[in-house]
Design a protein around this motif. Structure first.
Motif, short mmCIF file in Angstrom:
data_model
loop_
_atom_site.label_atom_id
_atom_site.label_comp_id
_atom_site.label_asym_id
_atom_site.label_seq_id
_atom_site.Cartn_x
_atom_site.Cartn_y
_atom_site.Cartn_z
N ALA A 86 8.72 1.28 15.53
CA ALA A 86 8.28 0.37 14.82
C ALA A 86 6.81 0.66 14.27
N THR A 87 6.79 1.97 14.08
CA THR A 87 5.45 2.36 13.45
C THR A 87 5.86 2.52 11.91
N PHE A 88 4.97 2.37 10.89
CA PHE A 88 5.16 2.27 9.57
C PHE A 88 4.44 3.48 8.81
N HIS A 89 3.40 3.82 9.11
CA HIS A 89 2.25 4.48 8.49
C HIS A 89 3.19 5.67 8.24
N ALA A 90 2.87 6.39 7.09
CA ALA A 90 3.44 7.76 6.57
C ALA A 90 3.12 9.08 7.50
N GLU A 91 1.99 8.90 7.96
CA GLU A 91 1.59 9.96 9.03
C GLU A 91 2.53 10.06 10.21
N GLU A 92 2.79 8.97 10.74
CA GLU A 92 3.56 8.83 11.71
C GLU A 92 5.12 8.79 11.57
N ALA A 93 5.48 8.48 10.36
CA ALA A 93 6.73 8.88 10.06
C ALA A 93 7.29 9.96 10.07
N VAL A 94 6.23 10.90 9.48
CA VAL A 94 6.31 12.45 9.25
C VAL A 94 6.47 12.97 10.63
N LEU A 95 5.55 12.70 11.43
CA LEU A 95 5.45 13.31 12.86
C LEU A 95 6.90 13.02 13.65
N TYR A 139 -0.78 16.52 4.52
CA TYR A 139 -1.15 16.15 3.25
C TYR A 139 -1.06 14.78 3.21
N VAL A 140 -1.90 13.80 2.82
CA VAL A 140 -1.51 12.34 2.86
C VAL A 140 -2.33 12.07 1.48
N ALA A 141 -1.54 11.16 0.72
CA ALA A 141 -1.81 10.49 -0.48
C ALA A 141 -1.49 8.98 -0.67
N ARG A 142 -2.30 8.18 -1.57
CA ARG A 142 -2.07 6.85 -1.62
C ARG A 142 -2.08 6.55 -3.19
N VAL A 143 -1.29 5.84 -3.59
CA VAL A 143 -1.09 5.34 -4.97
C VAL A 143 -1.50 4.03 -5.28
N SER A 144 -2.41 3.82 -6.04
CA SER A 144 -2.88 2.41 -6.39
C SER A 144 -1.99 1.56 -7.19
N ALA A 145 -2.22 0.45 -7.32
CA ALA A 145 -1.45 -0.36 -8.13
C ALA A 145 -1.52 0.07 -9.58
N SER A 146 -2.29 0.50 -9.96
CA SER A 146 -2.35 1.22 -11.43
C SER A 146 -1.76 2.44 -11.50
N GLY A 147 -1.36 2.77 -10.38
CA GLY A 147 -0.51 4.45 -10.35
C GLY A 147 -1.63 5.47 -10.17
N LEU A 148 -2.70 5.31 -9.99
CA LEU A 148 -3.60 6.53 -9.79
C LEU A 148 -3.92 6.63 -8.20
N PRO A 149 -4.31 8.05 -7.94
CA PRO A 149 -4.52 8.39 -6.53
C PRO A 149 -5.64 7.72 -5.96
N GLN A 194 0.91 -1.26 0.10
CA GLN A 194 0.04 0.14 -0.04
C GLN A 194 1.04 1.25 -0.06
N LYS A 195 0.91 1.91 -1.07
CA LYS A 195 2.00 3.10 -1.28
C LYS A 195 1.18 4.38 -0.73
N VAL A 196 1.65 4.81 0.57
CA VAL A 196 1.06 6.01 0.92
C VAL A 196 2.35 7.08 1.27
N GLY A 197 2.17 8.31 1.05
CA GLY A 197 2.99 9.25 1.34
C GLY A 197 2.62 10.42 2.06
N ALA A 198 3.11 11.21 2.88
CA ALA A 198 2.75 12.13 3.56
C ALA A 198 3.66 13.37 3.75
N VAL A 199 3.19 14.78 3.84
CA VAL A 199 3.69 15.92 3.75
C VAL A 199 3.37 16.73 4.85
N LEU A 200 4.24 17.34 5.64
CA LEU A 200 3.65 17.99 6.87
C LEU A 200 4.14 19.52 6.47
#
Length: 127
Positions: free
Chosen positions: A49-58, A70-80, A18-24
């Motif tokens: 040992a927390t792996f979610h993008a939101e926690e990594a940013v914090l 700002y949190v976004a996920r990209v599907s397997a087809s490359g779309l938001p 599950q490809k998720v990214g976050a920007v604070l």
């Protein structure tokens, strides 16, 4: 480039299924950015040992209070795709006093939520 686009770029960097990214950011300035991280990544220790993008940013900032995430996920087809923070991340964001969260819903829309009001309604926006 908009902040949601920056979050999408972070999601594309993820090595997780599950490809998720976050920007604070605050005041138009990026404070931290991160994709979600795999458990066996060498930069992860057992204490953090927390792996979610939101926690990594914090974990990367000392004073996230009043910032916008700002949190976004990209599907397997490359779309938001839907990237609404999970309940654990919502609690972490509320504890850190993040003021506002925008997340992708699909390829054309984002939604906004206020972590301080967990369980409240989200507001839809176009990308």
């Amino acid at each position: 480039m908009s902040m949601i686009e920056a979050a999408l770029r972070q999601a594309l960097r993820s090595k997780c299924r599950q490809k998720v990214g976050a920007v604070l950011c605050a005041g138009g300035r990026v404070l931290a950015a991160s994709p979600n991280i795999k458990r066996n990544d060498p930069v992860i220790d057992l204490r953090h040992a927390t792996f979610h993008a939101e926690e990594a940013v914090l974990r990367r900032v000392t004073r996230p209070a009043g910032a916008t995430l700002y949190v976004a996920r990209v599907s397997a087809s490359g779309l938001p795709a839907l990237a609404k923070p999970c309940p654990r991340c919502q609690i972490a964001l509320a504890s850190a006093q993040v003021r506002r969260v925008y997340f992708t819903v699909d390829r054309k829309n984002t939604e906004q939520m206020h972590p301080m009001q967990i369980g409240s309604e989200s507001t839809a926006h176009g990308i």
